[in-house]
Design an enzyme around this catalytic site. Structure first.
Site, PDB file in Angstrom:
ATOM      1  N   ASP A 279      13.563 -74.778  12.641  1.00 43.56           N
ATOM      2  CA  ASP A 279      11.994 -74.513  12.986  1.00 43.56           C
ATOM      3  C   ASP A 279      11.775 -75.478  13.242  1.00 43.56           C
ATOM      4  O   ASP A 279      11.256 -76.609  12.942  1.00 43.56           O
ATOM      5  CB  ASP A 279      11.274 -73.708  12.309  1.00 43.56           C
ATOM      6  CG  ASP A 279      11.691 -72.561  12.730  1.00 43.56           C
ATOM      7  OD1 ASP A 279      10.954 -73.153  14.495  1.00 43.56           O
ATOM      8  OD2 ASP A 279      10.824 -71.620  12.799  1.00 43.56           O
TER       9      ASP A 279
HETATM   10  C1  BGC Z   1       8.919 -70.259  15.412  1.00 45.53           C
HETATM   11  C2  BGC Z   1      10.212 -70.213  15.972  1.00 45.53           C
HETATM   12  C3  BGC Z   1       9.977 -70.311  16.776  1.00 45.53           C
HETATM   13  C4  BGC Z   1       8.995 -72.132  17.135  1.00 45.53           C
HETATM   14  C5  BGC Z   1       9.626 -72.521  19.115  1.00 45.53           C
HETATM   15  C6  BGC Z   1       8.114 -71.578  15.490  1.00 45.53           C
HETATM   16  O1  BGC Z   1       6.872 -72.132  14.449  1.00 45.53           O
HETATM   17  O2  BGC Z   1       9.413 -70.161  13.572  1.00 45.53           O
HETATM   18  O3  BGC Z   1      10.128 -69.187  15.580  1.00 45.53           O
HETATM   19  O4  BGC Z   1      11.477 -70.605  18.495  1.00 45.53           O
HETATM   20  O5  BGC Z   1       8.314 -72.352  16.511  1.00 45.53           O
HETATM   21  O6  BGC Z   1       8.569 -72.343  19.725  1.00 45.53           O
END
Ligand code: BGC
Length: 748
Positions: A279
């Site tokens: 993530d």
């Molecule tokens: C979120 C993810 C997301 C990623 C990219 C993160 O902060 O937890 O679910 O896919 O950002 O935007």
């Protein structure tokens, strides 16, 4: 130090499981992958593991790509993506194409209901179609990887990302998550309209303590294996191309550093061969989480855990190169990660077809896309109450008051996570009702409040006056989109602003009120529903929320949504969920509530049962609940055999009759309870559902097959999941409460 800690953490999670770092058998692209890998320098390999955000690094990006330091870019599409792709393909030494990622969570341009709303449809086919549309639109501008579906089971409506979840149940989430994966990926990943799905967040992100985002998950191995992991196993089995790590720790072990999750379980036990992405910053955050002392350590943990791609932490690149050279990370581990990235790029056909065709006619908002969005929005609405059949509105109605901050809020009805949506394409309830009513029914519109959090009461009298002039009131309340989603948690899940006051005042006009709630989570609306004749829970319905609601209100459609999550009466009841464990001192109907306790009552006078003094023990609405304009009668449950053999199956069925005057769709639900086990068992668990359309007066026989593997549960003693012989209760019903009951025995 680091090693000991890792062993302790792993042993908590990995009872009875053997770990191994071998890559799984080769696939169709193995030759191409190996040939390319053999040409790559160590730096180029590590570059493939680096995922950067195009919206943040615009100036640096081209140089980094040219130098082979970037494998994937998020938040970049169309001509800009093509330009970066040109640099990768034509100007980098090996010409490896980039992979473009984006959060396409519930639609790209055409926005579908938030996932929690989609889950209320209990309609796999429709959800799959919606995800297909999202993939067609997103891929048309070069997005070939989406970070969806989010299949984190959650029991907490305070958590902002409950909006993005498919609710509280592992079985429902598994089936609907798989539908999303199929829709996004299509039949064949090489099809240019297919996008690689991503099962996220592995794991236990939805179990965040206190419903506060990014917080720790302190859960039992049983909860992990029986509730959190099954949707991920289902996604892996369905061929979901990628997985994403989660920000949280699980019992002391940050998920993004968990070799148990990403290697031992996902790859070795489940035989999954896709690519894992971290993530956003989660590798870097291993340091902030007081798990790693240095970023070097973070890199070592991440890559050794089996996390292939580093999203934005800037840790793999540049640190891994020196770590490999110093012998602290094996190059073979890096090679395996690179294989996973390259294989995905081959699977997506990016080497042959790296660019998107920006000259092609736009597919955005195609009529069939809007039609699918409308259907899904319609089936996502749950009818919670319909006193005196006030809905659907009849021909006798000559005027309606349309009131409330959500009646005409094009941005808010889209919900969270829709970066690419254009609110000017939203059809609001007011717009749709105006079209539907034409000259036939007069609309008296008064907003009452400017937005959901508005505390100013100055416009309320005008709303009351509109109600007085009308035969019926349609009152649209809820939450603005910004109040749910990532990092948007609420400690108070009641209607924000002066919306309750608005309902109180409008109720004084004495007209029947149809309350329509458009929100990103379950809200504690018990007191408000009492003042209203009918309640439709619409979640955030997306682009076509308005026409869907208008059709339901005027009876062109019949509501068929069922709640995918328990609605509490009060936030203090959270977590409250249907498949709870039985307790030794359950409360009954004789409980005394706080308001009825005499002054100076004796300590023992209330008895000793399990409930909350303010609200008892029941939720406001249970999981699986939802009404229709027609009625369904369940009769004659039967089991094909009172004994189920370990290698056999039995069928259980009942008759469902539409006893009303309209056609309607009903989600028939199958629940099972293991009466006693070597560990305590939940009161019941969803094990099947079928959504059937039944004509008035007609009867449908709805049947389910039960096999022993559906009855298994996690055994901490040997780390395995299997069923135990003994007696089982089984119910077929219209919600998680009640239903027709029978039983069977699981025998050797
Ligand atoms: C979120 C993810 C997301 C990623 C990219 C993160 O902060 O937890 O679910 O896919 O950002 O935007």
């Amino acid at each position: 130090m680091m090693k000991i800690r890792s062993l302790i953490c792993l042993s908590i999670l990995s009872v009875g499981l053997v770990s191994c770092q071998q890559q799984k058998p080769k696939d169709a692209y193995a030759d191409e992958v190996e040939a390319l890998l053999s040409k790559m320098s160590l730096a180029e390999k590590i570059g493939q593991l680096n995922l950067l955000d195009g919206s943040w690094q615009a100036e640096r990006l081209e140089n980094d790509i040219r130098d082979g330091h970037v494998g994937s870019v998020l938040n970049c599409s169309g001509e800009t993506a093509n330009q970066l792709q040109r640099v990768a393909v034509e100007e980098s030494r090996l010409g490896i194409p980039l992979l473009f990622g984006r959060d396409v969570i519930h639609g790209f341009k055409t926005i579908f209901p938030i996932p929690l709303g989609q889950a209320a449809s209990f309609n796999e086919e429709l959800i799959e179609q919606g995800s297909r549309v999202a993939a067609i639109e997103a891929s048309s501008v070069g997005v070939r990887h989406t970070y969806a579906p989010m299949i984190d089971v959650t029991r907490d409506p305070r958590w902002g990302r409950v909006a993005e979840s498919l609710g509280e149940d592992a079985y429902l989430t598994s089936r609907l998550g798989v539908a999303m994966v199929k829709g996004l990926q299509g039949d064949d990943l090489t099809d240019p309209s297919a996008i690689a799905a991503c099962a996220k967040h592995f794991a236990a992100y939805g179990m965040t303590e206190g419903g506060r985002d990014y917080n720790v998950a302190d859960i039992s191995a049983e909860t992990l294996h029986d509730y959190v992991l099954p949707p991920f196993k289902a996604a892996a089995d369905a061929g979901c191309a990628t997985f994403m790590t989660s920000f949280n720790e699980i019992n002391g072990m940050p998920a993004s550093a968990s070799k148990y999750l990403f290697t031992d379980l996902l790859r070795d036990e489940w035989n999954w061969t896709g690519m894992v992405v971290s993530d956003y910053y989660s590798i870097e955050q291993l340091k902030v989480q007081a798990f790693c002392e240095t970023l070097d350590e973070s890199a070592i943990y991440g890559i050794n855990a089996g996390v292939d791609m580093d999203m934005m932490s800037h840790v793999y690149w540049p640190l891994l190169e020196d770590l490999v050279k110093a012998g602290k990370v094996k190059e073979s581990v890096v090679d395996n990660a690179v294989r996973n990235v390259l294989r995905l790029k081959y699977q997506l056909g990016l080497f042959e077809n790296p660019y998107c065709d920006t000259t092609r006619d736009s597919v955005f908002y195609a009529p069939e896309h809007l039609e699918t969005a409308k259907k899904l929005a319609t089936e996502s609405v749950v009818l919670l109450k319909n006193e005196d059949q006030v809905l659907p509105l009849t021909d006798n109605i000559q005027s309606v008051a349309v009131i409330g901050p959500m009646a005409n809020a094009p941005v808010e009805q889209l919900g969270t996570w829709c970066f690419d949506a254009e609110p000017e394409h939203s059809v609001t309830p007011l717009a749709a009702l105006t079209e539907e009513c034409g000259d036939r029914v007069k609309i008296n519109y008064a907003k009452g409040l400017a937005y959901s959090r508005d505390e100013s009461e100055t416009e309320i009298p005008a709303a009351v006056a509109a109600a007085r002039r009308s035969d019926v009131v349609l009152l649209f309340v809820g939450e603005e989109a910004i109040l749910s989603g990532e990092a948007k948690c609420r400690a108070d899940i009641s209607l924000p602003g002066a919306q309750s006051k608005l309902i109180d005042e409008v109720a004084k006009a004495g007209k029947p009120i149809v309350l329509v709630v458009m929100a990103g989570r379950p809200l504690t609306i018990g007191a408000e529903t009492e003042k209203c004749a009918a309640v439709l829970y619409a979640f955030h319905g997306g682009t076509m929320a308005g026409p869907a609601l208008s059709d339901l209100i005027f009876g062109k459609e019949n509501p068929s949504g069922k709640l995918p999550i328990t609605f509490p009466k009060m936030v203090g009841q959270v977590p409250i969920y249907y498949n709870q464990k039985l307790i030794g001192r359950p409360a009954g109907d004789d409980i005394v509530l706080l308001k009825d306790i005499p002054v100076e009552a004796k300590q023992t006078s209330l008895g000793f049962s399990s409930y909350w003094l303010e609200v008892g023990y029941k939720p406001l609405y249970p999981f699986g609940y939802g009404l229709s304009y027609t009625s369904f009668d369940y009769k004659k449950i039967q089991v094909s055999n009172p004994e189920l053999k370990m290698d056999g199956s039995i069928d259980v069925w009942c008759e469902v009759k539409n006893t009303g005057t309209r056609p309607g769709k009903e989600t028939v639900q199958l629940y099972v309870q293991d009466v006693a086990g070597s560990a305590t068992r939940p009161c019941r668990e969803l094990k099947g559902f079928k959504k059937v359309e039944i004509a008035p007066g007609e009867t449908e026989v709805v049947s389910f097959t039960i096999t022993p593997d559906m009855l298994g549960f996690y055994h901490a003693v040997d780390g395995k999941t299997y069923p135990e012989t003994g007696r089982f209760n089984v119910w077929i019903g219209s919600s998680s409460e009640g239903g027709l009951k029978s039983e069977f025995e699981l025998v050797k």
